[in-house]
Enzyme design. Structure first.
Site, short mmCIF file in Angstrom:
data_model
loop_
_atom_site.label_atom_id
_atom_site.label_comp_id
_atom_site.label_asym_id
_atom_site.label_seq_id
_atom_site.Cartn_x
_atom_site.Cartn_y
_atom_site.Cartn_z
N CYS A 1 0.83 -1.21 0.00
CA CYS A 1 0.00 0.00 0.00
C CYS A 1 0.86 1.26 0.00
O CYS A 1 0.68 2.15 -0.82
CB CYS A 1 -0.94 -0.01 1.20
SG CYS A 1 -1.90 1.49 1.33
N CYS B 1 -1.42 1.81 -3.08
CA CYS B 1 -2.36 2.92 -2.84
C CYS B 1 -1.72 4.30 -2.83
O CYS B 1 -2.20 5.22 -3.49
CB CYS B 1 -3.07 2.74 -1.49
SG CYS B 1 -3.39 1.07 -1.02
N LYS C 1 0.22 5.30 -6.19
CA LYS C 1 -0.85 5.33 -7.21
C LYS C 1 -1.68 6.60 -7.08
O LYS C 1 -1.95 7.29 -8.04
CB LYS C 1 -1.71 4.07 -7.06
CG LYS C 1 -2.88 3.91 -7.98
CD LYS C 1 -4.17 4.56 -7.52
CE LYS C 1 -4.70 4.17 -6.18
NZ LYS C 1 -5.23 2.84 -6.06
N TYR D 1 -9.21 -3.54 -10.85
CA TYR D 1 -8.87 -2.26 -10.22
C TYR D 1 -7.65 -1.61 -10.87
O TYR D 1 -7.67 -0.44 -11.25
CB TYR D 1 -8.47 -2.50 -8.76
CG TYR D 1 -9.55 -2.66 -7.74
CD1 TYR D 1 -9.99 -1.57 -6.99
CD2 TYR D 1 -10.10 -3.91 -7.46
CE1 TYR D 1 -10.93 -1.72 -5.99
CE2 TYR D 1 -11.04 -4.07 -6.46
CZ TYR D 1 -11.46 -2.98 -5.73
OH TYR D 1 -12.39 -3.12 -4.75
N GLU E 1 -7.58 1.81 -13.12
CA GLU E 1 -6.97 3.01 -12.55
C GLU E 1 -5.81 3.52 -13.40
O GLU E 1 -5.71 4.71 -13.72
CB GLU E 1 -6.47 2.70 -11.13
CG GLU E 1 -7.62 2.46 -10.16
CD GLU E 1 -7.18 2.22 -8.72
OE1 GLU E 1 -8.02 2.34 -7.82
OE2 GLU E 1 -6.00 1.89 -8.48
N HIS F 1 -26.09 22.32 0.08
CA HIS F 1 -26.21 22.87 -1.27
C HIS F 1 -25.19 23.97 -1.52
O HIS F 1 -24.93 24.75 -0.61
CB HIS F 1 -27.63 23.43 -1.45
CG HIS F 1 -27.90 23.90 -2.82
ND1 HIS F 1 -28.08 23.03 -3.88
CD2 HIS F 1 -27.99 25.16 -3.33
CE1 HIS F 1 -28.29 23.75 -4.98
NE2 HIS F 1 -28.24 25.02 -4.67
N GLU G 1 -25.56 16.04 -2.48
CA GLU G 1 -26.93 16.28 -2.01
C GLU G 1 -27.95 15.41 -2.76
O GLU G 1 -29.03 15.12 -2.24
CB GLU G 1 -27.30 17.76 -2.12
CG GLU G 1 -27.45 18.29 -3.52
CD GLU G 1 -27.73 19.79 -3.54
OE1 GLU G 1 -28.73 20.23 -2.96
OE2 GLU G 1 -26.92 20.55 -4.13
P1 NDP Z 1 -8.17 -7.79 -10.02
O1 NDP Z 1 -8.42 -9.11 -9.47
O2 NDP Z 1 -8.99 -6.64 -9.59
O3 NDP Z 1 -8.24 -7.83 -11.62
C1 NDP Z 1 -7.52 -8.77 -12.35
C2 NDP Z 1 -7.91 -8.64 -13.79
O4 NDP Z 1 -7.11 -9.51 -14.57
C3 NDP Z 1 -9.36 -9.02 -14.06
O5 NDP Z 1 -9.89 -8.14 -15.02
C4 NDP Z 1 -9.22 -10.44 -14.61
O6 NDP Z 1 -10.24 -10.76 -15.51
C5 NDP Z 1 -7.92 -10.32 -15.37
N1 NDP Z 1 -7.27 -11.60 -15.57
C6 NDP Z 1 -6.89 -12.50 -14.65
N2 NDP Z 1 -6.31 -13.57 -15.23
C7 NDP Z 1 -6.33 -13.34 -16.55
C8 NDP Z 1 -5.90 -14.07 -17.68
N3 NDP Z 1 -5.32 -15.26 -17.55
N4 NDP Z 1 -6.08 -13.55 -18.89
C9 NDP Z 1 -6.68 -12.35 -19.03
N5 NDP Z 1 -7.10 -11.60 -18.00
C10 NDP Z 1 -6.94 -12.09 -16.77
O7 NDP Z 1 -6.61 -7.54 -9.77
P2 NDP Z 1 -5.72 -6.24 -9.82
O8 NDP Z 1 -4.37 -6.73 -10.16
O9 NDP Z 1 -6.33 -5.18 -10.63
O10 NDP Z 1 -5.72 -5.80 -8.29
C11 NDP Z 1 -5.37 -6.73 -7.28
C12 NDP Z 1 -6.15 -6.47 -6.04
O11 NDP Z 1 -5.59 -5.35 -5.38
C13 NDP Z 1 -7.60 -6.11 -6.28
O12 NDP Z 1 -8.42 -7.23 -6.29
C14 NDP Z 1 -7.93 -5.21 -5.13
O13 NDP Z 1 -8.38 -6.01 -4.10
C15 NDP Z 1 -6.59 -4.58 -4.78
N6 NDP Z 1 -6.54 -3.19 -5.30
C16 NDP Z 1 -7.36 -2.29 -4.72
C17 NDP Z 1 -7.34 -0.99 -5.16
C18 NDP Z 1 -8.25 -0.01 -4.53
O14 NDP Z 1 -8.76 -0.27 -3.44
N7 NDP Z 1 -8.52 1.12 -5.18
C19 NDP Z 1 -6.46 -0.54 -6.24
C20 NDP Z 1 -5.66 -1.60 -6.78
C21 NDP Z 1 -5.71 -2.87 -6.31
P3 NDP Z 1 -11.66 -11.33 -15.00
O15 NDP Z 1 -12.35 -10.23 -14.27
O16 NDP Z 1 -12.32 -11.74 -16.24
O17 NDP Z 1 -11.33 -12.48 -14.09
#
Ligand code: NDP
Length: 459
Positions: free
Chosen positions: A43, A48, A51, A178, A182, A436, A441
């Site tokens: 983080c 976080c 980012k 995510y 982002e 307001h 709101e």
């Molecule tokens: P996520 O799990 O959010 O997303 C992973 C993405 O990769 C999904 O779109 C998934 O597709 C895709 N994917 C996975 N495997 C494959 C594959 N073999 N081929 C193609 N696409 C694939 O992971 P992130 O890495 O974005 O983030 C990790 C975690 O970190 C998040 O789950 C979140 O909990 C945390 N995070 C939180 C943030 C916040 O609070 N703002 C910011 C960044 C991270 P599909 O959906 O189809 O499975």
């Protein structure tokens, strides 16, 4: 007591581990915290915090572009310099790391630098030292998945992106979660031509469908080229060019590509086999609702358990565990209604059930919606919109979930999460007088539902 015997050993100095160690020490426990790299974890060092600092840079770009509409004369030639941002970021992370170390020192937590391995029940090996404790908390987090697609292993992840000295002119973002959303949103605003490829029809699987549709629109408005249903089948890299081989036969060539295909728990080098803990298929350490593993006296929290991978959840888990072990506190945290945000531009804030979940749980719901151009965007003619959705259980008027994409959504939803937690009804929202002029709101001014839906009903 000798100097290698503790009441608690925490392995991992990220948000969860530090929170757990400090809370246990506050309760009078003798605590050691072991960290192999730098204190702060994903983080603070790679997630976080940096980012969000990059998101601010992207947002300032938007502000500069709209400044003319508010009467400012902005000289031509404003440009973002990643190197300057890097220098400022390094300073800030150093400051935060110092604060973390200071907090551990102040709490009397013994900080040990090194890679730790379990060495049988109640024992941990760090370099040449063997430490013992009746309680050991594993909090080593997760790292980017590097084997999701053939050839993706060397592809940069958000870790490397946040360390770039210069941004590439064009980039592919692979994934639709995510991190993908982002960074695609930020990079586009910082002048990178972005193509985002994901395997679903819409990004952000698991989020409310209305947010997913609008997130895709917002990305397109920012100039991101979306390629839904088109995650690469394989990737190759040569002489500064990444080639993404797509299902339709196309070979997409770009100077840079971001692997945003998820994260996997850091469970491989912990010596779990020495205490009889078997990670699951996703490499997560299995725990019960109290954070206990299959081995007595060994617990796991945060992303290592792959339950709800969010910093505040890891912190809450760490504190709850320390309270339970050393102060007879509640042994578990209720994670049912965790608010979450996606820091794209405009950002997403969401808490509670999505429309799909509410219906799947058998609720008949009234759906209240607001969809408008915020005052600031309307003034300069920008396309940006704000969307809010409130889901109300028809049976008892309870608010089941609320979802927003629009300026300040994470800040607004954080406050509304308290209302949801307290069991607020729609009547409570209606009784609340508006502030307001604000966008927020609208949450207390929604009078007529846009529709009523029941389980099994096709919209
Ligand atoms: P996520 O799990 O959010 O997303 C992973 C993405 O990769 C999904 O779109 C998934 O597709 C895709 N994917 C996975 N495997 C494959 C594959 N073999 N081929 C193609 N696409 C694939 O992971 P992130 O890495 O974005 O983030 C990790 C975690 O970190 C998040 O789950 C979140 O909990 C945390 N995070 C939180 C943030 C916040 O609070 N703002 C910011 C960044 C991270 P599909 O959906 O189809 O499975």
């Amino acid at each position: 007591m000798n100097d290698t015997a503790y009441d608690l050993i925490v392995i991992g100095g990220g948000s969860g581990g530090v929170a757990c160690a400090r809370r246990a020490a506050h309760h009078g426990a003798r605590v050691a915290l072991i960290e192999a790299v730098r204190v702060g974890g994903t983080c603070v060092l790679r997630g976080c915090v940096p980012k969000k600092l990059l998101m601010y840079a992207a947002q300032i770009g938007d502000t500069l572009r709209e400044a003319g509409g508010f009467g400012w004369q902005v000289p031509d030639g404003a440009a973002f310099r990643m190197q300057a941002w890097q220098a400022a970021k390094a300073q800030e992370l150093k400051r935060l790391e110092g604060i973390y170390r200071g907090m551990l020192e102040q709490a009397n937590v013994h900080f040990i630098e090194g890679a730790a391995r379990l060495d049988g029940p109640g024992a941990v090996q760090v370099g040449p030292r063997r430490l013992t404790a009746p309680h050991i908390v594993l909090a080593t987090g997760a790292a980017p998945v590097r084997d999701s697609i053939p050839g993706i292993a060397d592809c940069p992840t958000s870790d490397e992106l946040l360390d770039l000295a210069e941004l590439p002119p064009r980039a592919a973002v692979i994934g639709g979660g995510y991190i993908a959303v982002e960074f695609a949103s930020m990079l586009a605003r910082l002048g990178v031509e972005v193509t985002m490829l994901y395997r679903g029809e819409l990004p952000l699987r698991g989020f409310d469908e209305s947010l997913r549709t609008r997130a895709a629109e917002a990305l397109e408005d920012a100039g991101v080229q979306l390629r839904p249903g088109m995650a690469p089948l394989s990737i190759s890299h040569e002489a500064g060019t990444w080639t993404l081989h797509l299902a339709d036969g196309e070979a997409l060539r770009l100077p840079w590509a971001l692997n945003a295909t998820g994260r996997r728990p850091n469970s491989a080098r912990l010596g779990l086999e020495r205490v009889g803990i078997v990670p699951d298929a996703q490499a997560a350490v299995p725990v019960d609702e109290r954070g206990h593993t299959a081995a007595a006296g060994i617990y796991a929290i945060g992303d290592l358990t792959a339950r709800h991978n969010l910093t505040p959840v890891a912190i809450a888990e760490g504190r709850a565990l320390a309270d339970a072990l050393f102060a007879g506190g509640e042994p578990q945290i209720a994670v049912g209604q965790v608010a979450t945000a996606v820091f794209m531009l405009p950002p997403i804030g969401t808490v509670g059930a999505t429309e799909t979940h509410a219906l799947a749980q058998g609720h008949t719901i009234d759906v209240f919606e607001a969809d408008f151009r915020p005052m600031r965007a309307a003034f300069t003619g920008r396309a940006e919109r704000c969307y809010m959705k409130l889901l109300v259980d028809v049976a008892d008027d309870r608010v089941l979930g609320l979802h927003m994409i629009g300026a300040d959504a994470p800040e607004i939803v954080q406050s509304l999460a308290v209302a949801l937690r307290a069991g607020a009804t729609k009547a409570d929202f209606d009784r609340t007088v508006a502030v307001h002029p604000t966008a927020a709101e609208e949450w207390v001014l929604m009078r007529t539902p846009s529709r009523r839906v029941s389980p099994g009903e096709v919209r």
